[in-house]
Design a protein around this motif. Structure first.
Motif, PDB file in Angstrom:
ATOM      1  N   ALA A 273      34.378  -8.347  -8.962  1.00 12.16           N
ATOM      2  CA  ALA A 273      34.546  -9.428  -8.000  1.00 12.16           C
ATOM      3  C   ALA A 273      33.409  -9.498  -6.983  1.00 12.16           C
ATOM      4  O   ALA A 273      33.406 -10.358  -6.113  1.00 12.16           O
ATOM      5  CB  ALA A 273      35.883  -9.277  -7.275  1.00 12.16           C
ATOM      6  N   VAL A 275      29.580 -10.179  -5.498  1.00 10.05           N
ATOM      7  CA  VAL A 275      28.614 -11.247  -5.737  1.00 10.05           C
ATOM      8  C   VAL A 275      27.579 -10.799  -6.768  1.00 10.05           C
ATOM      9  O   VAL A 275      27.239 -11.527  -7.695  1.00 10.05           O
ATOM     10  CB  VAL A 275      27.916 -11.663  -4.421  1.00 10.05           C
ATOM     11  N   GLN A 278      28.080 -11.221 -10.490  1.00  8.69           N
ATOM     12  CA  GLN A 278      27.993 -12.556 -11.088  1.00  8.69           C
ATOM     13  C   GLN A 278      26.550 -12.951 -11.400  1.00  8.69           C
ATOM     14  O   GLN A 278      26.278 -14.084 -11.767  1.00  8.69           O
ATOM     15  CB  GLN A 278      28.582 -13.635 -10.167  1.00  8.69           C
ATOM     16  N   VAL A 279      25.630 -12.030 -11.171  1.00  7.62           N
ATOM     17  CA  VAL A 279      24.220 -12.340 -11.418  1.00  7.62           C
ATOM     18  C   VAL A 279      23.936 -12.051 -12.894  1.00  7.62           C
ATOM     19  O   VAL A 279      23.893 -10.900 -13.314  1.00  7.62           O
ATOM     20  CB  VAL A 279      23.322 -11.508 -10.477  1.00  7.62           C
TER      21      VAL A 279
END
Lengths: 437, 437
Positions: A273, A275, A278-279
């Motif tokens: 979850a 940040v 999510q890359v």
């Protein structure tokens, strides 16, 4: 209108050609932004005849980039040759000593000779800009060198190699092996024919060394980096990570600890979850944690001709906006002579959570033995997962342990103990877990 | 060592006191970075006696901030008073006209008077820095104004208001109502007693107006922004969004289209797997898409005394590194006289996907009527979800439509048609969907 800023570009490969094209295509807008034109007055490359999609006939051609670097027809020398010795080093030195500003995308050169070059730049009162050297188009150098003035950094970490992130992303999305992904990455041009430099973490380490210096005001220490690549990451790790709420990324991490500064490059579990989890794909990201600002994250394209050219052009534009007599901030945030010596924190003192995957005989007492080794080393466990191993489930199973915060030394001792107990059917897998918001 | 940079601070609230503390606590490091000391030589605030955790006795006290702004004992005037008229405007004008550099965190002032103030700054050859005015500690101004030189921006969007993001995050995480979240945010100091300015999108709009000007080289047009707040977002929307793979964020979006520039602030569905969807709580984020760099995303603390102070100190440090005679880039990227007029794209021409939630009578033919209205307006549907509405399921149900790319005009016409058909039991909810990586 002031006089034009005259730029010499050495190296007209993908990035160099892209820089020349952007300077030509966006000439009017750059003039508006900088208050004067930026013109390419000299170029040097191996091959003169090649079509690079831009008319360079007005620029003087140099067969020898060192000659271009010392030529008095340029104000800024842009080094896009690459390599940490030879022509690149000779050029940059020559340009700085001749009192030219330098812009480079060369992380290997900076990791090895950055301090010596910065020293010349500071003595000559010229700029040495290198935004493109770390994380491609992401303005992390400008952010750390300028925007974070007054902040004390506690940790900087990031996804700094697009090749590795591309491979890990595809392994997770498609359930295919490391080898298969690497072959695809090579076919698509995301990985070199010899991929060692990327996948074993060297490229990440070069970039991390530069970030560490900026973050902690310490001298660059590119050889003092703990390094593990991604070639031993398997589908079993990726699936187990997902099950436990993590994703595996190759991170470069620099962190201030009580015993010194940790610099490490290794596959890392980050919370799904977060940040940074999510890359995806070839995208890069850098997170910086400081006392005043808090945590800042930047993500964007970490490679590619255009993205890298964007950073180079930004560096050139900064020089165009400055005027003779202007003294900018120091190359690595502090003047070279005031950078503190790098004090390496020992890897065995590293504190954090660990993911441990063990393939063991499926027999009575094995799990008790594992648990005993953990307890003996004061390692408390956050979660434990046991799996039967498919068809061969009669004889072996997988045990996955996630530890609470402990030390590298304790984990190594525990895993050595488990190995010596003779229950393991395969090499134990140990992956560090990193906090990430 | 050069002469000290003398700073006057007007406004010693949370941010002002934090700036003064950072400049004092980090004096040695800032001197190393900037090549000269930064000293607070003058201050002005409403209350003189208050303990602000920093010794300001060496600074001259001014009851009148305008007097401080014009005082020749400062090189830089830091405006932290707030408000788009009155003292803040008078101070900044006075300081610029007196040839002082100005640093401000005041988005309302810039949204309203930014061009006039930039014009004075450019005429006087001084800097007007305002990193803290947009997205708090995130260096988005520096990135767009400096790092992105040569890039042509196609879209900039972001989570620019921490209060709204805090409320939406808690609504999703805890399943509680907007009203309950707002009350909590007020109790915790994340929302004002009168929250209108935040939750109806005005604060986001001020920040967006500044970003639009930087992105497109256009004149600031803060009154030309389409604006919808978050007060009508319900649990039904949040749950439906999650079910469809979206999360709701209040975004400010500026986008170049064929008919002009869209500036819009509204609740927005972003894909759950996108980076911006992981930006939780009071954190802000800004994404910029350009032709050369590609997509860059910055996320970090958007408010709070320290994070805002970090941006202010960064701006002051940039001035400390510059020297008399240095001419920096223009305030809004281009010189004021070269900013193009803002050409507003009509909202009804907006193209994108839409989420439409309808509460309807549960009877034969209703769905067919809805489908007909969509087809009549050439709207094709990506997904359709129908729910019985709990206890009252005998008489009403919820229909959720997600459209493929269409126009605002078509959606409005279709929804008006459905409304006039008389099947709706409640106000229709329409939420725009935004592409996000």
């Amino acid at each position: 209108m002031s006089e034009a800023l005259r730029v010499g570009i050495a190296g007209l490969g993908t990035v160099g050609a892209s820089v020349a094209r952007v300077l030509a295509d966006k000439a009017a807008e750059l003039t508006r932004q900088c208050g004067r034109p930026i013109v390419v007055s000299g170029v040097s490359a191996r091959e003169r005849a090649r079509d690079r999609g831009v008319d360079l006939s007005a620029a003087q051609w140099f067969d020898d980039p060192v000659e271009l670097a010392g030529w008095d027809g340029i104000d800024v020398f842009v080094e896009l040759i690459g390599g940490d010795e030879g022509a690149a080093l000779d050029c940059v030195k020559t340009a700085l000593e001749a009192g030219r500003h330098v812009v480079t995308a060369n992380k290997a050169l900076l990791a090895k000779h950055g301090l010596a070059l910065a020293d010349i730049a500071e003595q000559k009162g010229v700029l040495l800009n290198y935004e493109a050297a770390v994380a491609g188009g992401i303005p992390v150098i400008k952010t750390m060198r300028e925007a974070m003035a007054g902040n004390t950094v506690s940790r900087v970490f990031g996804i700094l190699n697009g090749t590795c992130n591309y491979i890990l992303t595809r392994m997770e999305a498609e359930g295919i092996s490391f080898e298969e992904c690497l072959a695809d990455a090579q076919r698509l041009g995301y990985a070199e024919a010899d991929p060692t430099f990327d996948i074993e973490g060297h490229d990440t380490a070069h970039k991390l060394a530069i970030l560490t210096s900026l973050a902690f005001g310490s001298r660059i220490a590119a050889d003092d980096i703990y390094m593990e690549g991604i070639s031993n990451i398997t589908q079993a790790d990726i699936r187990a990570a997902a099950e436990l709420g993590y994703r595996i990324k190759l991170l470069g991490v620099a962190q201030r600890t009580e015993s010194g500064i940790e610099q490490r490059v290794h596959p890392t579990m980050v919370p799904t979850a977060s940040v940074i989890a999510q890359v995806h794909g070839v995208t890069n990201a850098v997170a910086v944690e400081t006392d005043i600002l808090g945590e800042l994250l930047l993500s964007g394209p970490g490679a590619g001709g255009n993205a890298t050219a964007s950073a180079v052009v930004g560096d050139v534009a900064d020089i165009a906006k400055s005027r003779p007599g202007f003294q900018h901030g120091p190359v690595f945030g502090r003047p070279v002579k005031e950078l503190s010596p790098y004090k390496r924190a020992q890897m065995r003192s590293h504190e954090g959570g660990y993911f441990i995957r063990l393939t063991v005989h499926d027999r009575t007492g094995v799990f008790a033995a594992i648990a005993r080794r953990m307890a003996d080393n004061d390692i408390s466990l956050e979660s434990i997962v046991q799996h039967a191993n498919g068809a061969s489930s009669e004889v072996q199973k997988t045990v996955i342990l996630v530890t609470h915060e402990t030390t590298e030394a304790a984990v190594r001792k525990a895993v050595d103990g488990i190995t010596s107990d003779g229950h393991l059917l395969d090499k134990p897998q140990v992956i560090r877990i990193e906090r990430a918001a």
